[in-house]
Motif scaffolding. Sequence first.
Motif, PDB file in Angstrom:
ATOM      1  N   LEU A  44      -8.962 -16.401   6.022  1.00 62.50           N
ATOM      2  CA  LEU A  44      -8.737 -15.546   7.194  1.00 62.50           C
ATOM      3  C   LEU A  44      -9.828 -15.771   8.234  1.00 62.50           C
ATOM      4  N   ALA A  45     -11.085 -15.947   7.756  1.00 63.83           N
ATOM      5  CA  ALA A  45     -12.191 -16.117   8.695  1.00 63.83           C
ATOM      6  C   ALA A  45     -12.120 -17.445   9.434  1.00 63.83           C
ATOM      7  N   ARG A  79     -19.077  -8.047  10.124  1.00 63.96           N
ATOM      8  CA  ARG A  79     -17.640  -8.285   9.994  1.00 63.96           C
ATOM      9  C   ARG A  79     -16.835  -7.641  11.122  1.00 63.96           C
ATOM     10  N   MET A 126     -13.031  -9.087  10.889  1.00 67.05           N
ATOM     11  CA  MET A 126     -12.781  -9.192   9.456  1.00 67.05           C
ATOM     12  C   MET A 126     -12.880  -7.819   8.802  1.00 67.05           C
ATOM     13  N   VAL A 156      -9.729  -6.221   7.593  1.00 64.19           N
ATOM     14  CA  VAL A 156      -9.050  -6.819   6.448  1.00 64.19           C
ATOM     15  C   VAL A 156      -9.231  -5.947   5.206  1.00 64.19           C
ATOM     16  N   THR A 157     -10.382  -5.263   5.119  1.00 63.44           N
ATOM     17  CA  THR A 157     -10.620  -4.338   4.012  1.00 63.44           C
ATOM     18  C   THR A 157      -9.670  -3.157   4.135  1.00 63.44           C
ATOM     19  N   PRO A 158      -9.016  -2.761   3.035  1.00 62.33           N
ATOM     20  CA  PRO A 158      -8.129  -1.596   3.124  1.00 62.33           C
ATOM     21  C   PRO A 158      -8.881  -0.379   3.653  1.00 62.33           C
ATOM     22  N   ARG A 171       0.871  -1.166   0.000  1.00 62.32           N
ATOM     23  CA  ARG A 171       0.000   0.000   0.000  1.00 62.32           C
ATOM     24  C   ARG A 171       0.911   1.219   0.000  1.00 62.32           C
ATOM     25  N   GLU A 187     -10.577 -14.234   2.150  1.00 66.52           N
ATOM     26  CA  GLU A 187     -11.419 -13.960   3.318  1.00 66.52           C
ATOM     27  C   GLU A 187     -11.889 -15.251   3.970  1.00 66.52           C
TER      28      GLU A 187
END
Lengths: 356, 258
Positions: A242-243, B48, B53, B56-58, A167, A239
């Motif tokens: 990860l979950a 989430r 979770m 995890v999203t930017p 990033r 995901e």
Amino acid sequence: MSNATITPPAPGTNSLSAARLPRWSPYAIAVGAVAIGCAIGLGAGLGSQIQWGLIAAVLFVLGTYGIAAAVEGKRQAKDRVATSVVWVAFILAVIPLVSLIWETVSRGVKVLDVFFLTHSMGVVTDYEPGGGIYHAIIGTLEQVGLATLISVPIGLLTAIYLVEYGRGKLAKAVTFFVDVMTGIPSIVAGLFILSFWILILGFSYSGFAGSMALSILMIPVVVRSTEEMLKLVPNELREASLALGVPKWRTILKVVLPTSIGGITTGVMLAIARIAGETAPVLLLVWGNPLINTDPFQGPQSSLPLYIYQQYQNSGGSPAAYDRAWAAALVLIAFIMILNLVARGIARWKAPKTGR
Amino acid sequence: MAKRIDVSGLTAYYGSHKAIEDISMTVEPRSVTAFIGPSGCGKSTFLRTLNRMHEVTPGGRVEGKVLLDDEDLYGTHVDPVAVRRTVGMVFQRPNPFPTMSIFDNVAAGLRLNGSYKKSELGDVVEKSLKGANLWNEVKDRLNKPGSGLSGGQQQRLCIARAIAVEPQVLLMDEPCSALDPISTLAIEDLIGELKERFTIVIVTHNMQQAARVSDRTAFFNLSAVGQPGKLVEIDETERIFSNPSVQATEDYISGRFG
Ligand SMILES: Nc1ncnc2c1ncn2[C@@H]1O[C@H](COP(=O)(O)OP(=O)(O)O)[C@@H](O)[C@H]1O
Ligand SMILES: [Mg+2]
């Protein structure tokens, strides 16, 4: 009741079926076009068969349109013209490829035998017949192998960083440098290693010096293709993993990479194929050597592209040297083709399975 | 096994965009809690945040507290990986791992975490597939790829995969929205059985489904597009569907908007 009754359409006038050309008509038109093309070429005394072919191609497209328009109507004619243009373009593209392979094979098989593959140029001069490419094969395998060993880990890790972690500014900078590296001409990569490794640090010419220059060419290709493959992995899979409470690095290692390994392998193989034919950096850094040198870290080596170049360049037009150059070219093409086939095999074998 | 969730003052952002604001609620253990509300009101986002979770999203960021029994999921020393092992999740679209067989999919959580005994793996897989009502359909083809199953079977495979790691809580984000009515029914039956062992939170767009499967229902809404979503009310499902205390809930349930 009015007398405006509905009459069924007469067969053939307004129904869904219409006149169609028979299935063999494109072939007939093609044969006719080639025949007329040859006739015109002979009649007008055009020396080049390329001109005959171009006339035949134009005749084929025009003839298809004319005949189809007369029998089937304008819309189908346009459809057929589009198809025939695609075919003509395809054949035009394939002709150079086929003729190149034909030329290489027919000239290369003359001296290509087991002796040629298992002997070096140690006891023959470039002017005489005899000798072989064993030393060049060893050189190519070692230099390409070392370049792959350097490039694949760096390229893979860079791509993983860019797709999974990168990033902000650092990722942008890395992407920029990869872009720049993609555009580096191979001779520049060679000159860079020459000035850095040999002139400044004082190492000697060696296969390894060539490998470093080849890595400069290979890394950006590996990064780019791996990046594209990693981006194709659906985010849902990351995901899902990860979950389940799987750490990110294990998710990448066990879910993301296995899902994309087929495509990544193909990319690496294509990158290898690209550098296996490089001549310029090898010429500058590996120098060339008629003897067998199995140590890539010490002293000059040969390589297939370099061998081809030197057989042509240093032999003063000796036919024996030309034969050897063609045979070496054939071996190089075969090597790259085998790599491509292996890549395809791996891609198919590793592709995510969808069968019921 | 099952744990209670206590949320207080929870706000979640995507970058600078505030998606949900100031949500507080309690989710009872061994029960099914349904989230309903119009699209974009932040149901998925909130769900989430319950197993970390969201980050995890930017750009994903959370303020507020989520207590699992008495432990704050967002406490300073909490490992999000450990949280996700305790609070499992099933997604809207079935997402079995395409490189793995049915067996490996169910075993994935244990294998990838590295915390299992080889001899137990077969038992865990069988138990989880039975728990997801899938065992009889797949027991003869455990080595076939998971992506070869039908959509409904894939979703039950994902549920088996989620319960194989023995979580305390199971979050489900519209688990039936990509499925046909018969597969939906199979999953609804399954939810009824799973609530004996887990705390279940389910997001659904289907009001009848919420009424059928849930014990409590939470209604989310947003005042305008671009505004953060908010919890309007949470109550016994029967009350929400017969006699809600807020007018907006009644309007939404009776189909006057949304
Ligand atoms: N990945 C994302 N990045 C930025 N904004 C998002 C993202 N996902 C959702 N949002 C925003 O958050 C809000 C809530 O979305 P979501 O939780 O998906 O609603 P719901 O599940 O109730 O339909 C919406 O305004 C949406 O635009
Ligand atoms: Mg949603």
